[in-house]
Every structure is written in structure tokens, then in C-alpha cells.
Design a protein around this motif. Structure first.
Motif, mmCIF file in Angstrom:
data_model
loop_
_atom_site.group_PDB
_atom_site.id
_atom_site.type_symbol
_atom_site.label_atom_id
_atom_site.label_comp_id
_atom_site.label_asym_id
_atom_site.label_seq_id
_atom_site.Cartn_x
_atom_site.Cartn_y
_atom_site.Cartn_z
ATOM 1 N N LEU A 146 -4.135 7.547 -14.149
ATOM 2 C CA LEU A 146 -4.961 8.810 -13.901
ATOM 3 C C LEU A 146 -5.155 9.781 -15.138
ATOM 4 O O LEU A 146 -4.612 9.356 -16.180
ATOM 5 N N PRO A 147 -5.938 10.578 -15.055
ATOM 6 C CA PRO A 147 -6.353 11.524 -16.136
ATOM 7 C C PRO A 147 -4.985 12.209 -16.824
ATOM 8 O O PRO A 147 -4.110 12.670 -16.056
ATOM 9 N N GLN A 148 -5.144 12.374 -17.965
ATOM 10 C CA GLN A 148 -3.994 13.284 -18.759
ATOM 11 C C GLN A 148 -3.918 14.715 -18.176
ATOM 12 O O GLN A 148 -4.725 15.232 -17.790
ATOM 13 N N GLY A 149 -2.827 15.027 -17.652
ATOM 14 C CA GLY A 149 -2.560 16.372 -17.059
ATOM 15 C C GLY A 149 -2.431 16.427 -15.541
ATOM 16 O O GLY A 149 -2.227 17.359 -14.856
ATOM 17 N N SER A 150 -2.760 15.041 -14.993
ATOM 18 C CA SER A 150 -2.831 15.005 -13.633
ATOM 19 C C SER A 150 -1.393 14.870 -12.899
ATOM 20 O O SER A 150 -1.219 14.755 -11.640
ATOM 21 N N ILE A 151 -0.263 15.018 -13.581
ATOM 22 C CA ILE A 151 1.066 14.878 -13.229
ATOM 23 C C ILE A 151 1.538 15.807 -12.201
ATOM 24 O O ILE A 151 2.014 15.700 -11.158
ATOM 25 N N SER A 152 0.707 17.068 -12.319
ATOM 26 C CA SER A 152 0.910 18.318 -11.207
ATOM 27 C C SER A 152 0.497 17.919 -9.849
ATOM 28 O O SER A 152 0.851 18.496 -8.852
ATOM 29 N N TYR A 153 -0.551 16.880 -9.862
ATOM 30 C CA TYR A 153 -0.838 16.517 -8.561
ATOM 31 C C TYR A 153 -0.053 15.290 -7.745
ATOM 32 O O TYR A 153 -0.665 14.984 -7.027
ATOM 33 N N MET A 154 0.934 14.927 -8.697
ATOM 34 C CA MET A 154 1.510 13.552 -8.110
ATOM 35 C C MET A 154 2.373 13.847 -6.775
ATOM 36 O O MET A 154 2.476 12.952 -6.044
ATOM 37 N N GLY A 155 2.725 15.181 -6.834
ATOM 38 C CA GLY A 155 3.410 15.567 -5.675
ATOM 39 C C GLY A 155 2.627 15.513 -4.272
ATOM 40 O O GLY A 155 2.928 15.031 -3.093
ATOM 41 N N ILE A 156 1.237 15.771 -4.634
ATOM 42 C CA ILE A 156 0.295 15.828 -3.494
ATOM 43 C C ILE A 156 -0.109 14.317 -3.208
ATOM 44 O O ILE A 156 0.037 13.992 -1.814
ATOM 45 N N LEU A 157 -0.182 13.659 -4.125
ATOM 46 C CA LEU A 157 -0.219 12.048 -3.988
ATOM 47 C C LEU A 157 0.810 11.518 -3.092
ATOM 48 O O LEU A 157 0.577 10.636 -2.238
ATOM 49 N N GLY A 158 2.175 11.779 -3.406
ATOM 50 C CA GLY A 158 3.358 11.463 -2.736
ATOM 51 C C GLY A 158 3.270 11.751 -1.225
ATOM 52 O O GLY A 158 3.480 11.040 -0.510
ATOM 53 N N GLY A 159 2.706 13.186 -1.101
ATOM 54 C CA GLY A 159 2.731 13.772 0.301
ATOM 55 C C GLY A 159 1.722 12.849 1.249
ATOM 56 O O GLY A 159 1.880 12.565 2.146
ATOM 57 N N ILE A 160 0.412 12.412 0.448
ATOM 58 C CA ILE A 160 -0.485 11.634 1.162
ATOM 59 C C ILE A 160 0.277 10.291 1.533
ATOM 60 O O ILE A 160 -0.042 9.749 2.686
ATOM 61 N N GLY A 161 0.851 9.695 0.630
ATOM 62 C CA GLY A 161 1.313 8.388 0.919
ATOM 63 C C GLY A 161 2.525 8.453 1.943
ATOM 64 O O GLY A 161 2.436 7.612 2.825
ATOM 65 N N THR A 162 3.350 9.619 1.932
ATOM 66 C CA THR A 162 4.283 9.886 2.944
ATOM 67 C C THR A 162 3.857 9.773 4.176
ATOM 68 O O THR A 162 4.091 9.214 5.369
ATOM 69 N N GLY A 163 2.634 10.752 4.384
ATOM 70 C CA GLY A 163 1.962 10.941 5.574
ATOM 71 C C GLY A 163 1.260 9.727 6.199
ATOM 72 O O GLY A 163 1.314 9.573 7.267
ATOM 73 N N LEU A 164 0.815 8.649 5.404
ATOM 74 C CA LEU A 164 0.428 7.567 5.751
ATOM 75 C C LEU A 164 1.688 6.319 6.155
ATOM 76 O O LEU A 164 1.212 5.354 6.723
ATOM 77 N N SER A 165 2.708 6.913 5.740
ATOM 78 C CA SER A 165 3.925 5.772 5.874
ATOM 79 C C SER A 165 4.637 6.141 7.245
ATOM 80 O O SER A 165 5.046 7.085 7.614
ATOM 81 N N ALA A 166 4.695 4.797 8.018
ATOM 82 C CA ALA A 166 5.697 5.046 9.280
ATOM 83 C C ALA A 166 6.797 4.373 9.191
ATOM 84 O O ALA A 166 7.610 4.602 10.250
ATOM 85 N N THR A 167 7.299 3.665 8.253
ATOM 86 C CA THR A 167 8.522 3.176 8.107
ATOM 87 C C THR A 167 9.471 3.835 6.912
ATOM 88 O O THR A 167 8.743 4.501 6.100
ATOM 89 N N TYR A 168 10.661 3.961 6.932
ATOM 90 C CA TYR A 168 11.642 4.434 5.868
ATOM 91 C C TYR A 168 11.235 4.012 4.529
ATOM 92 O O TYR A 168 11.061 4.639 3.459
ATOM 93 N N GLY A 169 11.075 2.789 4.396
ATOM 94 C CA GLY A 169 10.741 1.863 3.236
ATOM 95 C C GLY A 169 9.653 2.548 2.397
ATOM 96 O O GLY A 169 9.866 2.960 1.302
ATOM 97 N N TRP A 170 8.421 2.646 3.063
ATOM 98 C CA TRP A 170 7.330 3.370 2.296
ATOM 99 C C TRP A 170 7.602 4.529 2.157
ATOM 100 O O TRP A 170 7.085 5.407 1.082
ATOM 101 N N GLN A 171 8.378 5.520 3.208
ATOM 102 C CA GLN A 171 8.648 6.786 2.850
ATOM 103 C C GLN A 171 9.202 7.066 1.748
ATOM 104 O O GLN A 171 9.101 8.112 0.777
#
Length: 358
Positions: free
Chosen positions: A269-294
């Protein structure tokens, strides 16, 4: 199923519903609703935390997350007692969250262990009477977050104001949503039903001592981000052995894979995008139905906060180590705790019978 009802489903419920549909057109339609629900959740959570930080300071984002989690959880989950008593109970829970983490951070390791044990046990008794609700995942997580992201001075005063506002908000939502439910249990019943011979009380005690002792060991060893150890132990310390084994199986590998994916995203990802990693993680968690992926995507938010302090390699190594330590420690503690507790209960029973015959 109505549009509103579909929005109320959790991840696994939505995926099960979509997979049950017959034709591809319906599947695409309801997949769109599912993605829209995730977008709404992320947008609401982001706006709520931003508003909370604007009112009570950016250092109090963990307190904002605490309030958000409690409101979202207790609008659906009840405490198994009369609604008016449950609303009052929530005010007590928030008082513990306001005082307990701060007090434990002010004390030496031994006294901090005692403080954590007392307050976490109170949270378990007050908020986790119905173990199926898994309220410990919210309340003890909040306790550990507030402890790990401590503030002082004016920021702590603002934290107290924010938690007070959150307590009133959560209690109001709780009472509104659960006032029509009929329960014979009262606030007093939560303590009257505390019994060492019951499986629920034994789990509450094991849970409390697992988290508190894990944090004590981390403190004595000087391990940074000891909060991660507490959260890892909390996450796998389930009341049912099969559930605990399943979570332990995924906790450490999930964080390892989460670290690898975070590393890849960091460089791609572009430099400085680390501040958006939490949002990316939230999207991934929202799409995850199992504990492993969460578990994998939950690592993103934690690492995004830790990288500025420990650097990229240090944050990933520390995250993996703390989660391996916490999950393995919880497993070992459970193996030792149950036989010891059973022997203690038998001993107390034997002594009681002897006293009755005297």
C-alpha cells in the motif's frame, strides 16, 4: 425475511442465509445487502469513535471503543435479571471500568494482580451470569484495553466523563430493549447463585485467575504490551472445553498469518497508509464468520497502533509472541486448575462433614 431483519444477522447468519438461496440472482442481491451492512457498521463505528475522541480527547479512543462495544452488545444481550436491576448493574460495571484499570496501573505487580483479580471477578459475576451470551468478551476486553491504554491528568478526567456518559447511554439502551422481558432473578441473585460446586462459578474463577496471573507474569518479566497476553488468554478461556480447544488451535496461527498479511499490506500500500490498517482489519473482520479469520484481521488494528512504538518487525514479533504465550498459558492453567479445584472442593466438603458430626 425483511431488509431490516437481514441487517440484524451476524456474519455467520448472513452467510448461511445467502448459501440457502436457490438462484444466483438472489445470492448476488443478498450478498449486496450483506456488504452494505458491513459498510454501515464500519461507518457507524468510525463516526462514533471520531465523535467520542473529539469530545473527550484522541487518547481516549479506547474508552470510546468500550462505550461502543457495550451499547452494541447490550442492546441485544441481557444480564438474566430484571431490566431495572440490569440497568443499575451496568452503571456499576462502568464504575469498575473507570476505577479498576487505573488503580492496577498505579500499584506494584503483586498488588496489581490482586486488584485485577477482584475487579475481573466482579465483572464476571455481574455481567457474565448467562455464559452463553459471552459478555466476558466485551467487559473484560474493555477492562484490558483501558488498562493497556492508560491516561493521566486532564485526559483521565475526560475519560471519566466519557465513561459516565457511556454508562448512562448503555443503561438507557439496555432498559429500553429489555424492559418487557420477565425475570424472577434480581441483582442479589447474581451473588446468591455464586457456588464453587457449579460449573459456571468454576469457569468464572478459572477465567479470572488465568487473566490476572498471566498479566502478573508478563509484568514481572517486563514484557511490553502485556495487555495482548491478557486478551489472548481471555479469548481462548472459554467455559466449554471443546470451544477452548478450537480457539487455541487458531489463536497463534491466526496472529502469525495476520502478521504476514499486515507486512505485505504495509509494503504494497502507499506510504502513510498505516493509519487505515485498522479500517482494513475491520472490513476483514466484518467479512469473517469464523474465529480463525477474525483473529487474522483483528491483528491489523493492534499492529497499526504498535508499529510506531516498536517498529514493524518488533511489533509483529511481539504480537505473535504475546498471543502464543497467552493462549498456551491459558491451556496449561486450565489443565492444572480443574484438578486442584476439585481436590479443594472435596477437602472442604470432607471438613464440613466432620464438623457436622462433632
Amino acid at each position: 425475511m425483511t431488509f431490516y431483519q437481514e441487517l440484524q444477522l451476524n456474519q455467520s447468519g448472513s452467510k448461511s442465509y445467502i448459501s440457502s438461496l436457490g438462484n444466483s440472482k438472489d445470492k448476488w442481491k443478498h450478498t449486496g445487502i450483506y456488504l452494505f451492512k458491513i459498510f454501515l457498521n464500519i461507518a457507524f463505528c468510525t463516526a462514533f469513535i471520531a465523535a467520542f475522541c473529539a469530545l473527550f480527547g484522541p487518547e481516549n479512543s479506547s474508552a470510546g471503543l468500550t462505550v461502543l462495544l457495550c451499547v452494541m452488545v447490550f442492546r441485544c444481550a441481557d444480564l438474566g435479571i430484571r431490566a431495572s436491576h440490569g440497568a443499575a448493574n451496568i452503571l456499576i460495571v462502568f464504575a469498575i471500568l473507570a476505577a479498576g484499570p487505573k488503580l492496577s496501573n498505579m500499584l506494584p505487580a503483586g498488588w496489581a494482580f490482586c486488584t485485577n483479580a477482584v475487579f475481573i471477578m466482579l465483572l464476571m459475576v455481574l455481567g457474565c451470569h448467562n455464559v452463553i451470551m459471552c459478555n466476558h468478551s466485551t467487559l473484560v476486553l474493555a477492562y484490558l484495553l483501558l488498562q493497556g491504554y492508560d491516561v493521566s491528568g486532564e485526559m483521565y478526567h475526560k475519560r471519566l466523563l466519557g465513561l459516565f456518559a457511556g454508562a448512562v447511554m448503555t443503561a438507557a439502551v439496555y432498559y429500553r430493549n429489555h424492559r418487557k422481558k420477565t425475570y424472577k432473578r434480581t441483582f442479589k441473585s447474581l451473588f446468591q447463585e455464586f457456588n464453587l460446586s457449579s460449573a459456571r462459578t468454576q469457569w468464572q474463577l478459572r477465567f479470572t485467575l488465568t487473566i490476572s496471573s498471566a498479566m502478573l507474569i508478563a509484568s514481572l518479566l517486563g514484557i511490553p504490551k502485556a495487555m495482548w497476553i491478557g486478551i489472548a488468554a481471555m479469548s481462548v478461556c472459554m467455559p466449554f472445553p471443546d470451544d477452548m480447544a478450537e480457539r487455541i488451535k487458531f489463536r497463534a496461527p491466526g496472529n502469525m498469518l495476520g502478521g504476514v498479511l499486515f507486512l505485505a499490506a504495509y509494503f504494497l500500500l502507499p506510504q502513510g497508509s498505516i493509519s487505515y490498517m485498522g479500517i482494513l482489519g475491520g472490513i476483514g473482520t466484518g467479512l469473517s464468520a469464523t474465529y480463525g479469520w477474525q483473529t487474522i484481521f483483528n491483528a491489523f488494528s493492534s499492529l497499526a497502533l504498535a508499529v510506531p512504538a516498536f517498529g514493524l518487525p518488533g511489533a509483529i514479533i511481539l504480537r505473535v509472541f504475546n498471543n502464543v504465550f497467552g493462549s498456551v498459558y491459558a491451556w496449561l492453567f486450565a489443565r492444572v486448575f480443574q484438578p486442584v479445584l476439585s481436590a479443594l472442593i472435596n477437602l472442604l466438603g470432607s471438613l464440613n462433614r466432620k464438623l457436622q458430626t462433632v
